[in-house]
Design a protein around this motif. Structure first.
Motif, PDB file in Angstrom:
ATOM      1  N   TYR A 185       0.821  -1.219   0.000  1.00  0.00           N
ATOM      2  CA  TYR A 185       0.000   0.000   0.000  1.00  0.00           C
ATOM      3  C   TYR A 185       0.852   1.266   0.000  1.00  0.00           C
ATOM      4  O   TYR A 185       0.514   2.249  -0.669  1.00  0.00           O
ATOM      5  CB  TYR A 185      -0.912  -0.026   1.227  1.00  0.00           C
ATOM      6  N   PHE A 186       1.946   1.240   0.758  1.00  0.00           N
ATOM      7  CA  PHE A 186       2.809   2.420   0.806  1.00  0.00           C
ATOM      8  C   PHE A 186       3.763   2.390  -0.390  1.00  0.00           C
ATOM      9  O   PHE A 186       4.835   1.805  -0.366  1.00  0.00           O
ATOM     10  CB  PHE A 186       3.558   2.478   2.137  1.00  0.00           C
TER      11      PHE A 186
ATOM     12  N   ARG B 103       6.465   6.902  11.098  1.00  0.00           N
ATOM     13  CA  ARG B 103       6.889   8.230  11.555  1.00  0.00           C
ATOM     14  C   ARG B 103       8.139   8.693  10.809  1.00  0.00           C
ATOM     15  O   ARG B 103       8.268   9.865  10.459  1.00  0.00           O
ATOM     16  CB  ARG B 103       7.138   8.206  13.062  1.00  0.00           C
ATOM     17  N   PHE B 104       9.045   7.762  10.546  1.00  0.00           N
ATOM     18  CA  PHE B 104      10.307   8.125   9.890  1.00  0.00           C
ATOM     19  C   PHE B 104      10.079   8.565   8.445  1.00  0.00           C
ATOM     20  O   PHE B 104      10.788   9.435   7.942  1.00  0.00           O
ATOM     21  CB  PHE B 104      11.274   6.931   9.938  1.00  0.00           C
TER      22      PHE B 104
ATOM     23  N   PRO C 127       3.383  12.745   1.329  1.00  0.00           N
ATOM     24  CA  PRO C 127       2.311  13.187   2.228  1.00  0.00           C
ATOM     25  C   PRO C 127       0.911  12.775   1.798  1.00  0.00           C
ATOM     26  O   PRO C 127       0.063  12.463   2.642  1.00  0.00           O
ATOM     27  CB  PRO C 127       2.475  14.717   2.232  1.00  0.00           C
ATOM     28  N   SER C 128       0.639  12.757   0.490  1.00  0.00           N
ATOM     29  CA  SER C 128      -0.706  12.408   0.033  1.00  0.00           C
ATOM     30  C   SER C 128      -1.021  10.943   0.345  1.00  0.00           C
ATOM     31  O   SER C 128      -2.150  10.613   0.742  1.00  0.00           O
ATOM     32  CB  SER C 128      -0.860  12.694  -1.461  1.00  0.00           C
ATOM     33  N   ARG C 129      -0.047  10.062   0.165  1.00  0.00           N
ATOM     34  CA  ARG C 129      -0.267   8.647   0.476  1.00  0.00           C
ATOM     35  C   ARG C 129      -0.407   8.461   1.978  1.00  0.00           C
ATOM     36  O   ARG C 129      -1.272   7.699   2.449  1.00  0.00           O
ATOM     37  CB  ARG C 129       0.894   7.816  -0.080  1.00  0.00           C
ATOM     38  N   MET C 130       0.419   9.137   2.750  1.00  0.00           N
ATOM     39  CA  MET C 130       0.336   9.031   4.203  1.00  0.00           C
ATOM     40  C   MET C 130      -0.990   9.583   4.720  1.00  0.00           C
ATOM     41  O   MET C 130      -1.606   9.009   5.624  1.00  0.00           O
ATOM     42  CB  MET C 130       1.500   9.786   4.843  1.00  0.00           C
ATOM     43  N   GLN C 131      -1.455  10.681   4.120  1.00  0.00           N
ATOM     44  CA  GLN C 131      -2.739  11.252   4.522  1.00  0.00           C
ATOM     45  C   GLN C 131      -3.885  10.312   4.164  1.00  0.00           C
ATOM     46  O   GLN C 131      -4.861  10.185   4.915  1.00  0.00           O
ATOM     47  CB  GLN C 131      -2.947  12.601   3.841  1.00  0.00           C
TER      48      GLN C 131
ATOM     49  N   GLU D 224      -2.146  11.566  13.891  1.00  0.00           N
ATOM     50  CA  GLU D 224      -3.301  10.934  14.540  1.00  0.00           C
ATOM     51  C   GLU D 224      -3.514   9.526  13.993  1.00  0.00           C
ATOM     52  O   GLU D 224      -3.880   8.606  14.742  1.00  0.00           O
ATOM     53  CB  GLU D 224      -4.552  11.770  14.312  1.00  0.00           C
ATOM     54  N   GLY D 225      -3.285   9.350  12.686  1.00  0.00           N
ATOM     55  CA  GLY D 225      -3.427   8.027  12.092  1.00  0.00           C
ATOM     56  C   GLY D 225      -2.422   7.038  12.648  1.00  0.00           C
ATOM     57  O   GLY D 225      -2.766   5.890  12.965  1.00  0.00           O
ATOM     58  N   ILE D 226      -1.169   7.477  12.774  1.00  0.00           N
ATOM     59  CA  ILE D 226      -0.135   6.598  13.325  1.00  0.00           C
ATOM     60  C   ILE D 226      -0.434   6.268  14.776  1.00  0.00           C
ATOM     61  O   ILE D 226      -0.295   5.110  15.211  1.00  0.00           O
ATOM     62  CB  ILE D 226       1.252   7.254  13.180  1.00  0.00           C
ATOM     63  N   ASN D 227      -0.862   7.269  15.539  1.00  0.00           N
ATOM     64  CA  ASN D 227      -1.201   7.024  16.947  1.00  0.00           C
ATOM     65  C   ASN D 227      -2.359   6.044  17.070  1.00  0.00           C
ATOM     66  O   ASN D 227      -2.366   5.190  17.968  1.00  0.00           O
ATOM     67  CB  ASN D 227      -1.557   8.338  17.638  1.00  0.00           C
TER      68      ASN D 227
END
Length: 378
Positions: free
Chosen positions: A200-201, A292-293, A299-303, A317-320
């Motif tokens: 996915y990433f 986190r690293f 950013p768009s994929r992480m968002q 917030e997603g990672i947490n």
């Protein structure tokens, strides 16, 4: 989206009682070696029911047990020797990913005159292999549909892939999972989610079709995994989780895109250093640290991960939220919980990049960066 060539010949026999009918699907096989793990398949009667199914079809069989978690090349060699000496025409794995991967190595080795370690260290392609069938008893690794295999040897944990070792038949019978300990259930759910994350990433663009289905699969695992922690005999929940696990690693969620695999590479070093570390538990610690690293890489994929999978507004917030999910599943959050020292992490970080220089594709990581990720969650 990139070009792809996808073919998955594995026949999946899914549902209640399917393991008792495995013999009827092996009618063209005359002699089988059944391979199993630590003995649970023997104690709970799964093995005897599989044997009865083979006997009903007049199929001769041998058995060998003792495959450990984080399986070894040495045990795969024992399986290979029996297969060659007895003139077997099929290996039947009754177990989870460790048992299935042992059979994959042995199946390829039975058709190769050299050392099977060559497949993992010299880039040698697996051109031939004995047929493999599986009766899954632990949904986690997804090896029952996968062309991939991982094995331990000489303090290393390495993988390779070949269509020749993709199982021809796999039984996924959710009732066989009812007696699994909760720590194995949790680690299995983490592992299957990680298999999807590794695909996915990606920095490949225009992958909406696959990405959307990957998101749905991960959400499904996160909904039904906790239900299994409450009731390990919830058949309907097992159906959903087992489907996620089996499809997570068969290549589907990586179609047309560049995959990453940094988290698996980092965890493999840890469980090679200490085989007592459960793969999924290690991934539960490594994955949020990696996220986190690399959070600023794409950013768009992480968002999209944060909003579509975790239901949160921001990446942090997603990672947490992912960390909270792992914690709710009883997974560790620090590498120190495994007893790993700072010196051990330095050894693992160096080893992770020793063969290829860097690991990962979403962001290529040096050994120094791997160590930084390790240290951030020590």
């Amino acid at each position: 989206m990139l070009n792809f060539n996808y073919y998955n010949p594995t026949r999946i026999l899914f549902g209640k009682g399917e393991h008792t009918r495995i013999g009827s699907h092996l009618k063209n096989v005359s002699k089988v070696l059944i391979v199993y793990g630590g003995g649970s398949a023997l104690k709970n009667g799964t093995l005897s029911r599989v044997q009865s199914s083979l006997e009903a079809e007049g199929i001769e069989y041998f058995t060998i047990g003792g495959v450990r978690p984080n399986p070894t090349l040495e045990f795969a060699e024992k399986v290979k020797n029996i297969a060659v000496d007895s003139g077997l025409d099929c290996l039947l794995a009754v177990g989870g990913g460790s048992v299935i991967d042992t059979c994959k190595v042995a199946a390829a080795w039975a058709k190769y005159d050299g050392d099977a370690w060559d497949f993992f260290t010299k880039g040698l392609k697996i051109e031939k292999a004995l047929p493999i069938a599986t009766v899954l008893t632990l949904p986690a690794a997804g090896s029952e549909q996968s062309m991939r295999v991982v094995i331990n040897h000489n303090d290393l944990k390495l993988g390779t892939a070949s269509e020749k070792i993709r199982p021809m038949i796999s039984v996924v019978d959710p009732e066989l999972f009812f007696t699994l300990p909760k720590n194995q259930i949790a680690a299995g759910v983490v592992d299957m989610i990680s298999h999807i994350f590794e695909r996915y990433f990606t920095n490949t663009e225009h992958t909406d079709f696959i990405s959307s289905q990957a998101e749905a699969a991960i959400r499904t695992a996160m909904i039904y995994g906790p239900k299994l922690m409450e009731n390990p005999k919830d058949y309907d929940a097992w159906c959903q989780v087992a489907m996620v696990g089996s499809w997570a690693h068969n290549g589907y969620y990586g179609l047309g895109q560049v995959e990453d695999w940094a988290c698996h590479a980092m965890e493999h070093e840890l469980s090679a250093y200490d085989p007592k570390i459960t793969h999924g538990a290690g991934l539960a610690v490594i994955t949020p640290a990696w996220l986190r690293f690399v959070s600023n890489v794409n950013p768009s994929r992480m968002q999209r991960f944060a909003s579509e999978i975790m239901g949160k507004e921001t990446i942090e917030e997603g990672i947490n939220a992912l960390c909270d999910f792992y914690k709710a599943m009883g997974m560790p959050s620090r590498l120190s919980e495994f007893g790993l020292t700072k010196e051990a992490l330095e050894v693992c970080a160096k080893s992770a990049c020793e063969r290829t220089g860097m690991i990962g594709q979403f962001k290529k990581l040096t050994s120094e960066e791997v160590l930084s990720i390790y240290q951030s969650v020590h």
